[in-house]
Design a protein around this motif. Structure first.
Motif, PDB file in Angstrom:
ATOM      1  N   TYR A 243      51.487  49.621  -4.889  1.00 29.28           N
ATOM      2  CA  TYR A 243      51.094  49.553  -6.307  1.00 29.28           C
ATOM      3  C   TYR A 243      51.740  48.339  -6.977  1.00 29.28           C
ATOM      4  CZ  TYR A 243      49.328  51.913 -10.550  1.00 29.28           C
ATOM      5  OH  TYR A 243      48.625  52.249 -11.681  1.00 29.28           O
ATOM      6  N   LEU A 244      52.996  48.080  -6.607  1.00 31.08           N
ATOM      7  CA  LEU A 244      53.757  47.015  -7.256  1.00 31.08           C
ATOM      8  C   LEU A 244      53.192  45.623  -6.979  1.00 31.08           C
ATOM      9  CD1 LEU A 244      56.150  46.361  -9.033  1.00 31.08           C
ATOM     10  CD2 LEU A 244      57.644  46.570  -7.027  1.00 31.08           C
ATOM     11  N   ILE A 245      52.744  45.374  -5.756  1.00 26.65           N
ATOM     12  CA  ILE A 245      52.251  44.026  -5.441  1.00 26.65           C
ATOM     13  C   ILE A 245      50.969  43.686  -6.193  1.00 26.65           C
ATOM     14  CG2 ILE A 245      53.318  43.919  -3.155  1.00 26.65           C
ATOM     15  CD1 ILE A 245      50.626  44.655  -1.935  1.00 26.65           C
ATOM     16  N   MET A 246      50.260  44.712  -6.702  1.00 24.84           N
ATOM     17  CA  MET A 246      49.051  44.458  -7.486  1.00 24.84           C
ATOM     18  C   MET A 246      49.362  43.856  -8.854  1.00 24.84           C
ATOM     19  SD  MET A 246      46.750  47.882  -6.800  1.00 24.84           S
ATOM     20  CE  MET A 246      45.404  47.297  -7.833  1.00 24.84           C
ATOM     21  N   PHE A 267      60.078  36.992 -14.363  1.00 24.77           N
ATOM     22  CA  PHE A 267      59.509  38.338 -14.247  1.00 24.77           C
ATOM     23  C   PHE A 267      58.751  38.496 -12.929  1.00 24.77           C
ATOM     24  CE2 PHE A 267      59.383  38.792 -19.118  1.00 24.77           C
ATOM     25  CZ  PHE A 267      60.571  39.512 -19.114  1.00 24.77           C
ATOM     26  N   GLY A 268      58.018  37.459 -12.534  1.00 29.39           N
ATOM     27  CA  GLY A 268      57.278  37.513 -11.283  1.00 29.39           C
ATOM     28  C   GLY A 268      58.185  37.742 -10.091  1.00 29.39           C
ATOM     29  N   PHE A 269      59.336  37.072 -10.090  1.00 32.20           N
ATOM     30  CA  PHE A 269      60.269  37.246  -8.986  1.00 32.20           C
ATOM     31  C   PHE A 269      61.014  38.578  -9.084  1.00 32.20           C
ATOM     32  CE2 PHE A 269      59.423  32.812  -8.393  1.00 32.20           C
ATOM     33  CZ  PHE A 269      59.552  32.625  -7.026  1.00 32.20           C
ATOM     34  N   VAL A 270      61.175  39.099 -10.299  1.00 31.53           N
ATOM     35  CA  VAL A 270      61.744  40.434 -10.458  1.00 31.53           C
ATOM     36  C   VAL A 270      60.815  41.473  -9.825  1.00 31.53           C
ATOM     37  CG1 VAL A 270      62.273  42.245 -12.146  1.00 31.53           C
ATOM     38  CG2 VAL A 270      63.120  39.923 -12.509  1.00 31.53           C
ATOM     39  N   LEU A 271      59.520  41.308 -10.055  1.00 31.52           N
ATOM     40  CA  LEU A 271      58.541  42.216  -9.441  1.00 31.52           C
ATOM     41  C   LEU A 271      58.604  42.127  -7.920  1.00 31.52           C
ATOM     42  CD1 LEU A 271      55.420  41.649 -11.758  1.00 31.52           C
ATOM     43  CD2 LEU A 271      57.145  43.446 -11.905  1.00 31.52           C
ATOM     44  N   TYR A 272      58.725  40.914  -7.410  1.00 36.12           N
ATOM     45  CA  TYR A 272      58.824  40.747  -5.954  1.00 36.12           C
ATOM     46  C   TYR A 272      60.131  41.345  -5.441  1.00 36.12           C
ATOM     47  CZ  TYR A 272      58.894  38.622  -1.337  1.00 36.12           C
ATOM     48  OH  TYR A 272      58.943  38.427   0.027  1.00 36.12           O
ATOM     49  N   GLY A 273      61.206  41.213  -6.230  1.00 38.33           N
ATOM     50  CA  GLY A 273      62.463  41.842  -5.850  1.00 38.33           C
ATOM     51  C   GLY A 273      62.321  43.346  -5.737  1.00 38.33           C
ATOM     52  N   GLY A 274      61.526  43.935  -6.632  1.00 31.71           N
ATOM     53  CA  GLY A 274      61.255  45.367  -6.551  1.00 31.71           C
ATOM     54  C   GLY A 274      60.532  45.721  -5.259  1.00 31.71           C
ATOM     55  N   VAL A 275      59.602  44.862  -4.846  1.00 32.97           N
ATOM     56  CA  VAL A 275      58.899  45.083  -3.580  1.00 32.97           C
ATOM     57  C   VAL A 275      59.887  45.050  -2.419  1.00 32.97           C
ATOM     58  CG1 VAL A 275      57.146  44.185  -1.998  1.00 32.97           C
ATOM     59  CG2 VAL A 275      56.743  44.122  -4.458  1.00 32.97           C
ATOM     60  N   MET A 276      60.831  44.107  -2.455  1.00 31.55           N
ATOM     61  CA  MET A 276      61.838  44.015  -1.397  1.00 31.55           C
ATOM     62  C   MET A 276      62.660  45.299  -1.328  1.00 31.55           C
ATOM     63  SD  MET A 276      63.144  40.070  -1.882  1.00 31.55           S
ATOM     64  CE  MET A 276      64.324  40.177  -0.541  1.00 31.55           C
ATOM     65  N   LEU A 277      62.988  45.872  -2.487  1.00 28.41           N
ATOM     66  CA  LEU A 277      63.791  47.091  -2.503  1.00 28.41           C
ATOM     67  C   LEU A 277      63.034  48.289  -1.933  1.00 28.41           C
ATOM     68  CD1 LEU A 277      65.621  46.851  -5.957  1.00 28.41           C
ATOM     69  CD2 LEU A 277      66.628  46.615  -3.690  1.00 28.41           C
ATOM     70  N   THR A 278      61.711  48.264  -1.990  1.00 24.81           N
ATOM     71  CA  THR A 278      60.956  49.373  -1.398  1.00 24.81           C
ATOM     72  C   THR A 278      61.041  49.355   0.122  1.00 24.81           C
ATOM     73  OG1 THR A 278      58.836  48.187  -1.209  1.00 24.81           O
ATOM     74  CG2 THR A 278      59.314  49.308  -3.310  1.00 24.81           C
ATOM     75  N   THR A 279      61.332  48.191   0.709  1.00 25.81           N
ATOM     76  CA  THR A 279      61.387  47.972   2.166  1.00 25.81           C
ATOM     77  C   THR A 279      60.087  48.349   2.861  1.00 25.81           C
ATOM     78  OG1 THR A 279      62.328  50.132   2.772  1.00 25.81           O
ATOM     79  CG2 THR A 279      63.880  48.380   2.153  1.00 25.81           C
ATOM     80  N   SER A 280      58.998  48.355   2.115  1.00 26.00           N
ATOM     81  CA  SER A 280      57.682  48.611   2.714  1.00 26.00           C
ATOM     82  C   SER A 280      57.215  47.344   3.413  1.00 26.00           C
ATOM     83  CB  SER A 280      56.684  49.005   1.623  1.00 26.00           C
ATOM     84  OG  SER A 280      55.364  49.005   2.128  1.00 26.00           O
ATOM     85  N   ARG A 281      57.043  47.404   4.733  1.00 22.41           N
ATOM     86  CA  ARG A 281      56.699  46.201   5.487  1.00 22.41           C
ATOM     87  C   ARG A 281      55.344  45.633   5.082  1.00 22.41           C
ATOM     88  NH1 ARG A 281      56.578  47.977  11.316  1.00 22.41           N
ATOM     89  NH2 ARG A 281      55.799  49.869  10.325  1.00 22.41           N
TER      90      ARG A 281
END
Length: 477
Positions: A243-246, A267-281
């Motif tokens: 959902y976050l990468i959308m 903000f864009g990189f904060v969103l990507y940081g959130g994706v990294m924290l999910t550890t979803s490959r």
């Protein structure tokens, strides 16, 4: 404003002061409402008061339908509803969740029906005497809906629950699309509306991920290694990341169009940081590509001094992210060990699942075997309503609805590509990136069959179609 103009407006029975204010501060109103909706979402998530928040959302929606000319505000709210459920009320892990109560479900359905009825009322009222036009994606959605409804026909697995679930699936994809296309006055909507919606949704999800981490006793690395503890009330790490990468491209669109564009790059990189924290490959791989594409488009679209500043800030952010990632990789273990544990290149059982799905398709090639004949990844209580998935869009379509379902989906996909390609505006390019994130990530997961991404997908499509190609911005924030 002079006295005669004021006097004319006061005595003009058609004068609407609310509409006048909405026209003057349209963009600002969008941001304020989205901020309030995001804040309420986090309150519901943290304190497990989802039913209260849904009631407040419904009251806001009623007020919008009855008093406001900005129906798009209701469209913004709908994708937030998906991410309100708290960790404690995850129905897949807690059979005593508030979502396990039939009374609560009936109450939520009633709230939804009230809002839908009011939107229909507004559509009829606002379009009275106007020429009716079908939206561009209507036929594709009808085909997709029929194929979902007929999935499993003749296989021996037909059931009313399968038909109902099929309709619910396609409704999640097209609900916000049709509501927005018919109800919204697209000549008055700020072009940046889709981006503000995506940005606030993304930031809300990042806060939820952060809360998931700080609510546990383990360290960040331990939580990341044991991904099973990363879940919200509405999904686990893969669902959250998908959902976050959308939402990532939305921040980069605002970097191109708003003042202080560098802030939105952050903000864009904060969103990507959130994706990294999910550890979803799947989300990490797809999100990395979407991040790079968003950077490229933003840097090409920005002009002059602003462009140079963005280039510098972007490169600096990349360097910071790279350094932090390197420190994490080398901190306690060798880089190879970390990569094996976090980004290990195994299929994690995916290929076996795909093989099983293809075999089911070969047994029922025309209409498939329906949604409920997938026995992988069982989730206990929740599977009563939401069936397991095949973790790949093509395999899911073939196993569920056979070639009929696949052809309907491909037709719908062709319609969306043609519609977006015809616009060739900055808005359509970034919307295309948002949708591309969903499509690519759904090749290793089934995000396009999840209701939340479906709501956001429909809203993006509505903006891509609804925004006039040649129109000056109504209001800049």
């Amino acid at each position: 404003m002079n006295y005669s103009t004021t006097q004319h407006r006061i005595f003009n029975k058609n004068y609407n002061p609310i509409k006048d204010l909405e026209d003057k501060y349209s963009g600002l109103i969008d941001v304020i409402v989205l901020g309030i909706v995001a804040f309420l979402c986090l309150i519901g998530f943290i304190f497990s008061v989802e039913m209260v928040i849904y009631t407040i959302y419904c009251c806001i929606g009623i007020a919008i339908c009855l008093l406001s000319s900005k129906i798009e505000l209701l469209i913004y709210i709908i994708p937030f509803m998906y991410i309100v459920p708290s960790i404690q009320n995850n129905p897949a892990l807690n059979d005593q969740s508030i979502f396990s109560s039939s009374g609560n479900i009936i109450y939520l359905v009633c709230l939804a029906l009230i809002l839908i009825a009011l939107v229909i009322y507004r559509i009829i009222r606002d379009h009275k005497g106007k020429k009716f036009h079908l939206p561009q994606l209507t036929f594709g959605f009808i085909l997709l809906g029929l194929s979902y409804y007929l999935s499993g026909f003749g296989s021996g697995y037909e059931s009313m629950s399968n038909c109902i679930y099929g309709l619910a699936e396609v409704l999640s994809l097209c609900l916000t699309y049709f509501m927005a296309i018919f109800a919204v006055d697209w000549n008055r909507v700020p072009k940046s509306g889709f981006a503000w919606m995506g940005l606030f949704i993304g930031l809300a999800i990042v806060f939820e991920v952060f809360y998931i981490y700080i609510s546990q006793d383990s360290s960040i690395l331990q939580i990341a290694y044991d991904r099973g503890t990363i879940y919200a009330g509405w999904g686990m790490y893969n669902n959250i990341g998908g959902y976050l990468i959308m939402t990532i491209p939305c921040a980069f669109y605002l970097a191109c169009t708003e003042r202080n564009g560098w802030l939105y790059l952050i903000f864009g990189f904060v969103l990507y940081g959130g994706v990294m924290l999910t550890t979803s490959r799947g989300a990490l791989l797809t999100g990395s590509g979407i991040l790079l594409l968003s950077c490229v488009v933003a840097l090409i679209a920005a002009k002059g001094k602003k462009k140079k500043i963005q280039i510098g800030v972007t490169l600096g952010l990349f360097a910071i992210v790279g350094i932090i990632a390197l420190i994490i990789l080398l901190k306690d273990e060798g880089i190879g060990s970390i990569i094996d544990r976090l980004i290990y290149l195994e299929d994690n059982g995916r290929f076996a699942i795909y093989k099983q799905g293809i075999e089911q398709f070969l047994e029922h090639p025309i209409f498939g075997a329906g949604f409920y004949e997938c026995d992988v990844y069982q989730f206990g209580f929740v599977e009563i309503a939401i069936p397991p998935r095949w973790h790949n869009t093509i395999v899911q379509l073939l196993a569920t609805g056979g070639v009929v379902c696949l052809i309907a989906y491909l037709y719908h996909r062709a319609e969306t590509v043609v519609m977006i390609a015809k616009k060739r505006t900055l808005e359509s390019v970034f919307i295309a990136l948002c949708i591309l994130a969903l499509i690519i990530s759904s090749l290793v997961d089934n995000h396009i069959f999840n209701f939340g991404p479906g709501f956001l997908y429909g809203a993006y499509l509505a903006f891509a179609e609804g925004l006039p190609k040649e129109r000056k911005e109504v209001c800049k924030f």
